[in-house]
Design an enzyme around this catalytic site. Sequence first.
Site, short mmCIF file in Angstrom:
data_model
loop_
_atom_site.label_atom_id
_atom_site.label_comp_id
_atom_site.label_asym_id
_atom_site.label_seq_id
_atom_site.Cartn_x
_atom_site.Cartn_y
_atom_site.Cartn_z
N TYR A 45 0.87 -1.19 0.00
CA TYR A 45 0.00 0.00 0.00
C TYR A 45 0.90 1.23 0.00
CZ TYR A 45 -3.28 3.59 1.63
OH TYR A 45 -4.03 4.72 1.74
N GLU B 220 -3.56 7.55 -3.97
CA GLU B 220 -3.50 6.25 -3.31
C GLU B 220 -3.26 5.15 -4.36
OE1 GLU B 220 -6.12 4.32 0.17
OE2 GLU B 220 -7.18 4.40 -1.74
#
Length: 387
Positions: free
Chosen positions: A109, A198
Amino acid sequence: MNIHEYQAKQVFKKYGIPVTNGYLVNTPIEAEFAMQNLGAPLVAVKAQIHAGGRGKGGGVKLAKSPAECKQIATDMFGMNLVTHQTGPEGKTVHHVYVESACNIDKEYYLALLVDRETASIAIMASTEGGMDIEKVADETPEKITTVHVDPTIGVQGFQLRQLCFGLKLTDKALVRSFKKVVINLVEMFKDKDFSLLEINPLVKTKENTWLALDGKMNFDDNALYRNKDILAMRDFKEEDSREIEASKFGLSYIGLEGNIGCMVNGAGLAMSTMDIIKGYGGEPANFLDVGGGATEEAVTNAFRILLSDKQVKAIFVNIFGGIMKCDIIANGIVGASKQLGISIPVVVRLEGTNVKLGKEIIEKSGLDLISAEDMEDGAQKVVASVK
């Protein structure tokens, strides 16, 4: 402003961020041809909506043949995709993206966001890619590494090393390529005035390379005038029609789920107004800031937008006149009431510049408007009116 995944990957490519090859398709037959053109034995068929969690809602599926790809796309077009970010109402799928699958070795991530408290770009990285980052932060916060980058000097070497250490990267070639990805992302973040970027997941492939397998991008609306290429990516189908209409008149509007419409000048006062309505047992239907210099025309348009929400059963006008004069607002309220034929209760609280004149205009209008002495009185009256 948000953009779709396929658009995010176009931006990634411009800044040297590695992504898989893919095609945006508008019909099932195009999906079939897309897989043929990609020449891949396995492709991912992805619904394009402005929300995360698509995979769990059935919006991301794998196809092993062009015929299967076509069938999956057929099922996706027009489907109502419900995820944890769309809410129970879901979103209609208008676009589908077909891209080559890859050999995933490990998912990570990676995100960049504006940290207002430190006036910096916060870079968050975790070994728990593909998971809900909120869940990771709650249950295993030690698995998230965060560094704060001064935008005036850029990301520093020790910060890159800190991120690599947090992700447990040891291979020298992989570390070098990861650092390059982060440096390019920071440059892109500043150039395009992001508020959030993101990548979930950022994939390490079995070939020891990096791929941004997904991309979520949010941009600062106030900077779109200098990013025309980003503005051109705006998809009005994904936005609330009331918010689009409000933006045409310089009004800040966000739709909510309550039944009390709010018309306020100033973001802080608007937030306080929603809070006090909630405090007295009511439910605000929106955030609407008419700004410090709204005209009578803007007030009329604000009423029209509020009334377009069929859930609104009453309206609370809460104005503190500084630059905004109370008499201008009062004339706008009276004019809008007559022009639009408002039939639901309207509670008006005026304070500040020309307040006496504003209240006099309201009282002499002959309209069934409910005056309030202060914000608390207005909140009580508007909540009572819907009950």
